[in-house]
Design an enzyme around this catalytic site. Structure first.
Site, PDB file in Angstrom:
ATOM      1  CE  LYS A  13      10.107  71.115  71.215  1.00 18.22           C
ATOM      2  NZ  LYS A  13      10.607  70.714  72.259  1.00 18.22           N
ATOM      3  NE  ARG A  85      14.120  65.870  70.087  1.00 19.00           N
ATOM      4  CZ  ARG A  85      12.688  66.005  70.011  1.00 19.00           C
ATOM      5  NH1 ARG A  85      12.039  66.100  69.078  1.00 19.00           N
ATOM      6  NH2 ARG A  85      12.215  65.705  71.058  1.00 19.00           N
ATOM      7  NE  ARG A 119       4.813  65.335  77.081  1.00 18.20           N
ATOM      8  CZ  ARG A 119       5.849  66.080  76.189  1.00 18.20           C
ATOM      9  NH1 ARG A 119       5.580  67.084  75.467  1.00 18.20           N
ATOM     10  NH2 ARG A 119       7.097  65.288  76.251  1.00 18.20           N
ATOM     11  NE  ARG A 152       6.184  61.771  74.670  1.00 20.50           N
ATOM     12  CZ  ARG A 152       6.644  62.530  74.081  1.00 20.50           C
ATOM     13  NH1 ARG A 152       5.942  63.633  73.627  1.00 20.50           N
ATOM     14  NH2 ARG A 152       7.937  62.834  73.969  1.00 20.50           N
ATOM     15  NE  ARG A 163      11.994  62.813  76.194  1.00 21.50           N
ATOM     16  CZ  ARG A 163      10.903  63.275  76.300  1.00 21.50           C
ATOM     17  NH1 ARG A 163      10.255  62.983  77.426  1.00 21.50           N
ATOM     18  NH2 ARG A 163      10.030  63.977  75.454  1.00 21.50           N
TER      19      ARG A 163
HETATM   20  P1  AMP Z   1       8.923  64.699  71.024  1.00 20.84           P
HETATM   21  O1  AMP Z   1       7.560  64.104  71.046  1.00 20.84           O
HETATM   22  O2  AMP Z   1       9.411  65.738  70.173  1.00 20.84           O
HETATM   23  O3  AMP Z   1       9.444  64.730  72.336  1.00 20.84           O
HETATM   24  O4  AMP Z   1       9.804  63.498  70.515  1.00 20.84           O
HETATM   25  C1  AMP Z   1       9.774  62.218  71.091  1.00 20.84           C
HETATM   26  C2  AMP Z   1      10.838  61.165  70.762  1.00 20.84           C
HETATM   27  O5  AMP Z   1      10.764  61.096  69.271  1.00 20.84           O
HETATM   28  C3  AMP Z   1      12.414  61.801  71.067  1.00 20.84           C
HETATM   29  O6  AMP Z   1      12.517  61.574  72.257  1.00 20.84           O
HETATM   30  C4  AMP Z   1      13.376  61.043  69.867  1.00 20.84           C
HETATM   31  O7  AMP Z   1      13.328  59.792  70.327  1.00 20.84           O
HETATM   32  C5  AMP Z   1      12.111  60.957  68.683  1.00 20.84           C
HETATM   33  N1  AMP Z   1      12.574  62.284  67.987  1.00 20.84           N
HETATM   34  C6  AMP Z   1      11.477  63.043  67.748  1.00 20.84           C
HETATM   35  N2  AMP Z   1      12.017  64.075  66.784  1.00 20.84           N
HETATM   36  C7  AMP Z   1      13.191  63.814  66.651  1.00 20.84           C
HETATM   37  C8  AMP Z   1      14.287  64.265  65.805  1.00 20.84           C
HETATM   38  N3  AMP Z   1      14.097  65.371  65.211  1.00 20.84           N
HETATM   39  N4  AMP Z   1      15.394  63.606  65.668  1.00 20.84           N
HETATM   40  C9  AMP Z   1      15.788  62.493  66.358  1.00 20.84           C
HETATM   41  N5  AMP Z   1      14.531  61.627  67.180  1.00 20.84           N
HETATM   42  C10 AMP Z   1      13.475  62.385  67.303  1.00 20.84           C
END
Ligand code: AMP
Length: 208
Positions: A13, A85, A119, A152, A163
């Site tokens: 994304k 989410r 990644r 990460r 996840r």
């Molecule tokens: P991402 O970079 O989008 O994969 O987000 C990394 C982490 O941030 C996720 O695994 C969650 O712990 C937190 N996170 C990001 N976006 C959200 C969201 N909309 N709601 C809750 N946690 C989030």
């Protein structure tokens, strides 16, 4: 134009958003990036969020909703990457933003796991790489600012499984939620990146 990029973690994304945002004059708003910045800067939000993030869990709705609501004030052209989410987040979002379209990215599980485990990101400018699919010119170094790339914490195998389960249980119901509103289109990402980008461009603005 107000877009949501929906899909499991690692599907691409953020990468696709980075490649199309300028064409449409859109700002990419990634809640993951915003949260990671808060973790690095040791803000209260960052301290509260870090434990959840490292464990591959979602950060509580109220924390994330607050940062998105704040960020979207006065904005009308954006891609939400990684938000909403949960159904609660989507219901709250409705109160402060009118979303035009949701792009739902799909791929086989093996593809997603490969994308997540390969990644690498630049901790300074958030540019996303992949050790094979999108390698930097110099291994391990960001093309844009020369910073050392990192993996990460939550892209390590222990977190990846968690996840993906969180996605299935809490985020996937959003596909039906937005489908019902007739604003969702699918983009299959089991393809090379240039094709995914083209296909995304082709569906943006399409009404079903
Ligand atoms: P991402 O970079 O989008 O994969 O987000 C990394 C982490 O941030 C996720 O695994 C969650 O712990 C937190 N996170 C990001 N976006 C959200 C969201 N909309 N709601 C809750 N946690 C989030």
């Amino acid at each position: 134009m107000r877009l949501i990029f929906l899909g499991p973690p690692g599907i691409g994304k953020g990468t696709v958003a980075d490649r199309i945002k300028d064409k449409y004059n859109l700002t990419k708003i990634s809640t993951g990036d915003l949260l990671r910045e808060n973790v690095v800067n040791k803000t209260k939000l960052g301290i509260d969020a870090q434990e959840y993030m490292n464990q591959g869990k979602l950060v509580p709705d109220e924390l994330v909703i607050k940062i998105v609501e704040e960020k979207l004030k006065g904005m009308n052209n954006y891609i939400l990457d990684g938000f909403p989410r949960t159904i609660v987040q989507a219901q709250e979002l409705k109160k402060f933003a009118k979303i035009d379209q949701v792009i739902n990215f799909t791929a086989k599980d093996e593809t997603i796991i490969d994308r997540l485990s390969g990644r690498r990101i630049c901790p300074k400018c958030n540019t996303i790489y992949h050790i094979r699919n999108i390698p930097p010119k110099k291994p391990g170094i960001c093309d844009k600012d020369g910073t050392k790339l990192i993996q990460r914490e939550d892209d390590k195998p222990e977190s990846i499984k968690k996840r993906l389960k969180v996605y299935q249980n809490q985020t996937k119901p959003l596909v039906a939620f937005y489908n019902k509103k007739n604003i969702l289109v699918n983009v299959d990402t089991d393809k090379p990146l240039p094709e995914i980008v083209d296909n995304t461009i082709n569906v943006i603005g399409l009404k079903r």
